[in-house]
Write a protein that holds these residues in place. Structure first.
Motif, short mmCIF file in Angstrom:
data_model
loop_
_atom_site.label_atom_id
_atom_site.label_comp_id
_atom_site.label_asym_id
_atom_site.label_seq_id
_atom_site.Cartn_x
_atom_site.Cartn_y
_atom_site.Cartn_z
N MET A 130 0.84 -1.18 0.00
CA MET A 130 0.00 0.00 0.00
C MET A 130 0.88 1.24 0.00
O MET A 130 1.92 1.27 0.66
N GLN A 131 0.48 2.24 -0.74
CA GLN A 131 1.25 3.48 -0.83
C GLN A 131 1.27 4.19 0.52
O GLN A 131 0.33 4.09 1.31
N ARG A 132 2.35 4.95 0.75
CA ARG A 132 2.53 5.64 2.02
C ARG A 132 1.44 6.67 2.26
O ARG A 132 0.87 6.77 3.35
N LEU A 133 1.10 7.44 1.24
CA LEU A 133 0.08 8.48 1.38
C LEU A 133 -1.31 7.87 1.57
O LEU A 133 -2.14 8.42 2.31
N LYS A 134 -1.57 6.73 0.95
CA LYS A 134 -2.87 6.07 1.10
C LYS A 134 -3.04 5.55 2.53
O LYS A 134 -4.11 5.70 3.13
N SER A 135 -2.00 4.94 3.08
CA SER A 135 -2.08 4.46 4.46
C SER A 135 -2.19 5.63 5.43
O SER A 135 -2.92 5.55 6.44
N PHE A 136 -1.53 6.75 5.14
CA PHE A 136 -1.67 7.96 5.96
C PHE A 136 -3.09 8.49 5.89
O PHE A 136 -3.66 8.93 6.90
N TYR A 137 -3.69 8.44 4.70
CA TYR A 137 -5.08 8.88 4.53
C TYR A 137 -6.02 8.03 5.38
O TYR A 137 -6.90 8.55 6.07
N ILE A 138 -5.82 6.72 5.34
CA ILE A 138 -6.72 5.82 6.07
C ILE A 138 -6.57 5.96 7.58
O ILE A 138 -7.56 6.00 8.32
N THR A 139 -5.32 6.06 8.05
CA THR A 139 -5.10 6.08 9.50
C THR A 139 -5.26 7.45 10.13
O THR A 139 -5.75 7.55 11.26
N GLU A 140 -4.85 8.51 9.45
CA GLU A 140 -4.83 9.84 10.07
C GLU A 140 -5.92 10.78 9.55
O GLU A 140 -6.56 11.47 10.33
N VAL A 141 -6.11 10.82 8.24
CA VAL A 141 -6.98 11.84 7.64
C VAL A 141 -8.45 11.48 7.80
O VAL A 141 -9.27 12.36 8.11
N VAL A 142 -8.82 10.22 7.63
CA VAL A 142 -10.23 9.81 7.74
C VAL A 142 -10.80 10.12 9.12
O VAL A 142 -11.89 10.70 9.22
N PRO A 143 -10.09 9.79 10.23
CA PRO A 143 -10.65 10.16 11.53
C PRO A 143 -10.78 11.67 11.75
O PRO A 143 -11.76 12.14 12.32
N SER A 144 -9.80 12.43 11.27
CA SER A 144 -9.89 13.88 11.46
C SER A 144 -11.00 14.50 10.61
O SER A 144 -11.67 15.44 11.05
N LEU A 145 -11.22 13.96 9.40
CA LEU A 145 -12.33 14.45 8.57
C LEU A 145 -13.68 14.12 9.19
O LEU A 145 -14.58 14.96 9.21
N SER A 146 -13.83 12.89 9.70
CA SER A 146 -15.11 12.51 10.30
C SER A 146 -15.37 13.28 11.58
O SER A 146 -16.52 13.58 11.90
N GLU A 147 -14.32 13.64 12.31
CA GLU A 147 -14.48 14.45 13.53
C GLU A 147 -14.81 15.90 13.19
O GLU A 147 -15.66 16.51 13.83
N MET A 148 -14.16 16.43 12.16
CA MET A 148 -14.36 17.85 11.81
C MET A 148 -15.75 18.10 11.23
O MET A 148 -16.39 19.08 11.60
N PHE A 149 -16.21 17.23 10.32
CA PHE A 149 -17.47 17.47 9.63
C PHE A 149 -18.61 16.58 10.13
O PHE A 149 -19.71 16.65 9.60
N SER A 150 -18.34 15.73 11.11
CA SER A 150 -19.31 14.83 11.76
C SER A 150 -20.18 14.07 10.74
O SER A 150 -21.39 14.26 10.67
N TYR A 151 -19.51 13.23 9.96
CA TYR A 151 -20.22 12.39 9.00
C TYR A 151 -20.86 11.22 9.73
O TYR A 151 -20.28 10.66 10.65
N LYS A 152 -22.05 10.84 9.29
CA LYS A 152 -22.76 9.73 9.92
C LYS A 152 -22.37 8.39 9.31
O LYS A 152 -22.47 7.36 9.95
N GLN A 178 -19.55 8.77 3.35
CA GLN A 178 -19.66 10.21 3.16
C GLN A 178 -18.31 10.90 3.27
O GLN A 178 -18.19 12.05 2.85
N ILE A 179 -17.32 10.25 3.82
CA ILE A 179 -16.01 10.87 4.04
C ILE A 179 -15.37 11.15 2.68
O ILE A 179 -15.29 10.27 1.83
N PRO A 180 -14.91 12.39 2.45
CA PRO A 180 -14.32 12.74 1.16
C PRO A 180 -13.04 11.96 0.87
O PRO A 180 -12.29 11.62 1.77
N LYS A 208 -14.64 23.85 1.05
CA LYS A 208 -14.12 23.81 2.42
C LYS A 208 -13.68 22.39 2.79
O LYS A 208 -12.62 22.20 3.37
N GLU A 209 -14.49 21.40 2.43
CA GLU A 209 -14.13 20.00 2.69
C GLU A 209 -12.88 19.60 1.91
O GLU A 209 -11.99 18.95 2.43
N ALA A 210 -12.82 20.01 0.64
CA ALA A 210 -11.68 19.64 -0.20
C ALA A 210 -10.40 20.31 0.28
O ALA A 210 -9.33 19.69 0.28
N ARG A 211 -10.51 21.57 0.71
CA ARG A 211 -9.34 22.28 1.23
C ARG A 211 -8.81 21.59 2.48
O ARG A 211 -7.60 21.41 2.65
#
Length: 179
Positions: free
Chosen positions: A1-23, A27-29, A165-168
């Motif tokens: 798995m690519q380094r950026l993809k694993s970073f997206y799954i482990t770090e970015v997805v939780p912060s996105l779901s916390e910031m925008f409160s996806y159900k 829905q996570i971008p 805003k979500e994309a940024r």
């Protein structure tokens, strides 16, 4: 798995779901694809120059490019039917994450007097971001001695975000150097 993809799954997805409160997890971008586009001018009628430019783009993207040819002749632009007018490549999956990682961490910091990308002008209103680069010399794969012509390219990062805003926030979490 690519380094950026694993970073997206482990770090970015939780912060996105916390910031925008996806159900829902769906829905996570996420980044759908990256399109690299380059136009030609009159000098590219020469087959030798065209082959060199196509090889450069193949090396940068890691995938074979498609040469776009003119469908109709337009006399005022000196374009004949079948003449090459540009090239593009669409990256998805692991090649997309690999290219984005190299763009963020290697290529963009190599630009002279780089102050960061403009975060206000590049978004289109639907969560997609476009960067215009003036030359190809910033990529470490390109050899300075083999360059015949300095030519720019457009890089479009297509996401499934609803708003800019979500994309940024998504791109900033992935490490995109905005000013």
């Amino acid at each position: 798995m690519q380094r950026l993809k694993s970073f997206y799954i482990t770090e970015v997805v939780p912060s996105l779901s916390e910031m925008f409160s996806y159900k829902n997890v769906n829905q996570i971008p996420r980044i759908e694809k990256i399109i690299i586009n380059r136009g030609f001018d009159e000098s590219c009628e020469n087959a030798k120059i065209l082959d060199i430019l196509v090889n450069e783009m193949n090396v940068i993207s890691g995938q074979r490019v498609v040469v776009a040819r003119a469908r109709k002749a337009i006399a005022s632009f000196k374009v004949r039917e079948g003449m090459p007018v540009g090239m593009f490549v669409t990256l998805r999956g692991d090649k997309m994450y690999s290219f984005l990682d190299r763009l963020i961490n290697l290529a963009l910091p190599r630009i002279r007097d780089f102050q960061g990308l403009n975060s206000n002008k590049g978004f289109d209103g639907r969560g997609n971001y476009t960067i215009g680069l003036s030359d190809q010399l910033m990529f470490p794969e390109i050899d300075f001695d083999k360059i015949l012509k300095v030519q720019g390219m457009d890089i479009s990062i297509v996401t499934n975000c609803k708003t800019d805003k979500e994309a940024r926030f998504l791109l900033k979490c992935l490490g995109m150097p905005f000013n």
